[in-house]
Design a protein around this motif. Structure first.
Motif, PDB file in Angstrom:
ATOM      1  N   GLN A 164      21.157 -17.536  10.739  1.00  0.00           N
ATOM      2  CA  GLN A 164      21.815 -17.340   9.191  1.00  0.00           C
ATOM      3  C   GLN A 164      20.873 -17.208   8.076  1.00  0.00           C
ATOM      4  N   PRO A 165      21.508 -16.812   7.010  1.00  0.00           N
ATOM      5  CA  PRO A 165      20.432 -16.450   6.067  1.00  0.00           C
ATOM      6  C   PRO A 165      19.556 -17.589   5.580  1.00  0.00           C
ATOM      7  N   GLU A 166      20.430 -18.704   5.474  1.00  0.00           N
ATOM      8  CA  GLU A 166      19.765 -20.240   5.104  1.00  0.00           C
ATOM      9  C   GLU A 166      18.786 -20.592   6.285  1.00  0.00           C
ATOM     10  N   ASP A 167      18.515 -19.723   7.181  1.00  0.00           N
ATOM     11  CA  ASP A 167      17.566 -20.271   8.181  1.00  0.00           C
ATOM     12  C   ASP A 167      16.228 -19.542   7.639  1.00  0.00           C
ATOM     13  N   SER A 168      16.291 -18.772   6.695  1.00  0.00           N
ATOM     14  CA  SER A 168      14.941 -18.147   6.294  1.00  0.00           C
ATOM     15  C   SER A 168      14.224 -19.222   5.733  1.00  0.00           C
ATOM     16  N   ALA A 169      12.756 -19.397   5.907  1.00  0.00           N
ATOM     17  CA  ALA A 169      11.880 -20.603   5.550  1.00  0.00           C
ATOM     18  C   ALA A 169      10.529 -20.351   6.453  1.00  0.00           C
ATOM     19  N   VAL A 170       9.781 -21.141   6.243  1.00  0.00           N
ATOM     20  CA  VAL A 170       8.546 -21.323   6.903  1.00  0.00           C
ATOM     21  C   VAL A 170       8.573 -22.546   7.831  1.00  0.00           C
ATOM     22  N   TYR A 171       8.534 -22.322   9.216  1.00  0.00           N
ATOM     23  CA  TYR A 171       8.567 -23.201  10.265  1.00  0.00           C
ATOM     24  C   TYR A 171       7.196 -23.483  10.523  1.00  0.00           C
ATOM     25  N   LYS A 203      15.482 -30.492  24.148  1.00  0.00           N
ATOM     26  CA  LYS A 203      16.062 -31.179  23.252  1.00  0.00           C
ATOM     27  C   LYS A 203      17.118 -30.148  22.451  1.00  0.00           C
ATOM     28  N   LYS A 204      18.212 -30.460  22.299  1.00  0.00           N
ATOM     29  CA  LYS A 204      18.872 -29.663  21.449  1.00  0.00           C
ATOM     30  C   LYS A 204      19.671 -30.239  20.625  1.00  0.00           C
ATOM     31  N   ASP A 205      19.704 -29.617  19.564  1.00  0.00           N
ATOM     32  CA  ASP A 205      20.712 -30.078  18.394  1.00  0.00           C
ATOM     33  C   ASP A 205      21.391 -28.712  17.558  1.00  0.00           C
ATOM     34  N   GLN A 206      22.674 -28.713  18.093  1.00  0.00           N
ATOM     35  CA  GLN A 206      23.750 -27.456  17.581  1.00  0.00           C
ATOM     36  C   GLN A 206      22.804 -26.317  18.092  1.00  0.00           C
ATOM     37  N   ARG A 207      22.378 -25.649  16.578  1.00  0.00           N
ATOM     38  CA  ARG A 207      21.714 -24.352  17.080  1.00  0.00           C
ATOM     39  C   ARG A 207      20.254 -24.198  17.297  1.00  0.00           C
ATOM     40  N   ILE A 208      19.848 -25.343  17.038  1.00  0.00           N
ATOM     41  CA  ILE A 208      18.383 -25.391  17.573  1.00  0.00           C
ATOM     42  C   ILE A 208      17.916 -26.294  18.641  1.00  0.00           C
ATOM     43  N   HIS A 218       2.274 -26.186  26.207  1.00  0.00           N
ATOM     44  CA  HIS A 218       3.010 -25.223  25.180  1.00  0.00           C
ATOM     45  C   HIS A 218       4.561 -25.864  24.755  1.00  0.00           C
ATOM     46  N   PHE A 219       4.932 -25.597  23.675  1.00  0.00           N
ATOM     47  CA  PHE A 219       6.421 -26.057  23.186  1.00  0.00           C
ATOM     48  C   PHE A 219       6.808 -25.051  22.225  1.00  0.00           C
ATOM     49  N   SER A 220       8.248 -24.790  22.155  1.00  0.00           N
ATOM     50  CA  SER A 220       8.956 -23.816  21.489  1.00  0.00           C
ATOM     51  C   SER A 220      10.157 -24.083  20.887  1.00  0.00           C
ATOM     52  N   LEU A 221      10.565 -23.493  19.863  1.00  0.00           N
ATOM     53  CA  LEU A 221      11.440 -23.596  18.972  1.00  0.00           C
ATOM     54  C   LEU A 221      12.498 -22.283  19.170  1.00  0.00           C
ATOM     55  N   HIS A 222      13.733 -22.767  19.433  1.00  0.00           N
ATOM     56  CA  HIS A 222      14.698 -22.032  19.748  1.00  0.00           C
ATOM     57  C   HIS A 222      15.737 -21.725  18.609  1.00  0.00           C
ATOM     58  N   ILE A 223      15.961 -20.918  17.910  1.00  0.00           N
ATOM     59  CA  ILE A 223      17.235 -20.981  16.875  1.00  0.00           C
ATOM     60  C   ILE A 223      18.102 -19.701  17.151  1.00  0.00           C
ATOM     61  N   THR A 224      19.360 -20.499  17.568  1.00  0.00           N
ATOM     62  CA  THR A 224      20.468 -19.174  17.865  1.00  0.00           C
ATOM     63  C   THR A 224      21.432 -19.188  16.636  1.00  0.00           C
ATOM     64  N   GLU A 225      22.149 -17.852  16.788  1.00  0.00           N
ATOM     65  CA  GLU A 225      23.115 -17.316  15.876  1.00  0.00           C
ATOM     66  C   GLU A 225      22.404 -17.525  14.419  1.00  0.00           C
ATOM     67  N   GLN A 236      17.710 -10.175  12.801  1.00  0.00           N
ATOM     68  CA  GLN A 236      18.937  -9.674  12.312  1.00  0.00           C
ATOM     69  C   GLN A 236      19.903 -10.997  12.302  1.00  0.00           C
ATOM     70  N   GLU A 237      20.557 -11.196  11.372  1.00  0.00           N
ATOM     71  CA  GLU A 237      21.550 -12.314  11.377  1.00  0.00           C
ATOM     72  C   GLU A 237      22.230 -12.277  12.384  1.00  0.00           C
ATOM     73  N   GLY A 238      22.514 -13.605  12.967  1.00  0.00           N
ATOM     74  CA  GLY A 238      23.321 -13.800  14.207  1.00  0.00           C
ATOM     75  C   GLY A 238      22.589 -13.689  15.500  1.00  0.00           C
ATOM     76  N   ASP A 239      21.382 -13.022  15.332  1.00  0.00           N
ATOM     77  CA  ASP A 239      20.533 -12.754  16.518  1.00  0.00           C
ATOM     78  C   ASP A 239      19.428 -14.242  16.779  1.00  0.00           C
ATOM     79  N   SER A 240      18.966 -14.628  17.819  1.00  0.00           N
ATOM     80  CA  SER A 240      17.972 -15.773  18.092  1.00  0.00           C
ATOM     81  C   SER A 240      16.679 -15.333  17.667  1.00  0.00           C
TER      82      SER A 240
END
Lengths: 113, 114
Positions: B81-88, B57-62, B72-79, B14-18
């Motif tokens: 937004q619709p524009e975060d929709s993509a393939v990572y 390492k952190k850069d704003q919401r990422i 192992h390594f992980s990507l965390h996206i907080t808050e 959901q938008e706003g979730d992590s």
């Protein structure tokens, strides 16, 4: 980040013809560039490492005689798909950067009929 | 050679979730771990990277975390937004003083539900 350009963006060719793709580094000198291939809805696969002034290094399973790489200057690497066949249809993307970080070109979508 | 596993293949939040995407690698010599975002028909864009001498390492919401012991390594996206929709895509390489070819995970399709 660094800027990498690629040309053409898309090409359609007949089976058996050769296609050349150019990859240019616009704001850095590239002693090494990388060529990747991406099939629809799949991940990127490293094909080869392009070395300025020397032979390219190919990944296992990639035919060096089919995918010719030339890296004659510090700003240009080319990939030539020789005698292209329909199974070569894919998205070809080059990447490079001033250090270990890789920035991707816009890619070339190849369709072989 | 290196093998990179990435999970999940699809993630809907959901938008706003992590959102959290996880990757494991096999080659202990790997020391450079970038993350790329790719929108449909576009080139992969580097969003963050981490080297093996750093755990987070952190850069704003990422943010990216790295556990070398567990590989192992992980990507965390907080808050989100619709524009975060993509393939990572996560990737790994054994860069030594210069670039080395990247081995990519299979990608995660992130869907942000409004």
């Amino acid at each position: 980040g660094a800027v990498v350009s690629q040309h053409p963006s898309r090409v359609i060719c007949k089976s058996g013809t050769s296609v050349k793709i150019e990859c240019r580094s616009l704001d850095f000198q590239a002693t090494t560039m990388f060529w990747y291939r991406q099939f629809p809805k799949q991940s990127l696969m490293l094909m080869a490492t392009s070395n300025e002034g020397s032979k390219a290094t190919y990944e296992q399973g990639v035919e060096k005689d089919k995918f010719l790489i030339n890296h004659a200057s510090l700003t240009l690497s080319t990939l030539t798909v020789t005698s292209a066949h329909p199974e070569d249809s894919s998205f070809y993307i080059c990447a490079g950067g001033p250090g270990e970080t890789q920035y991707f070109g816009p890619g070339t979508r190849l369709l072989v009929l | 050679g290196e093998n990179v596993e990435q999970h999940p293949s699809t993630l809907s939040v959901q938008e706003g979730d992590s959102a959290v995407i996880k990757c494991t690698y096999s080659d202990s010599a790997s020391n450079y771990f970038p993350w790329y975002k790719q929108e449909l028909g576009k080139r992969p864009q580097l969003i963050i990277d981490i080297r093996s001498n750093v755990g987070e390492k952190k850069d704003q919401r990422i943010a990216v975390t790295l556990n070398k012991t567990a590989k192992h390594f992980s990507l965390h996206i907080t808050e989100t937004q619709p524009e975060d929709s993509a393939v990572y895509f996560c990737a790994a390489s054994a860069a030594r003083g210069g670039a080395d070819g990247l081995t990519f995970g299979k990608g995660t399709h992130l869907i942000i539900q409004p």
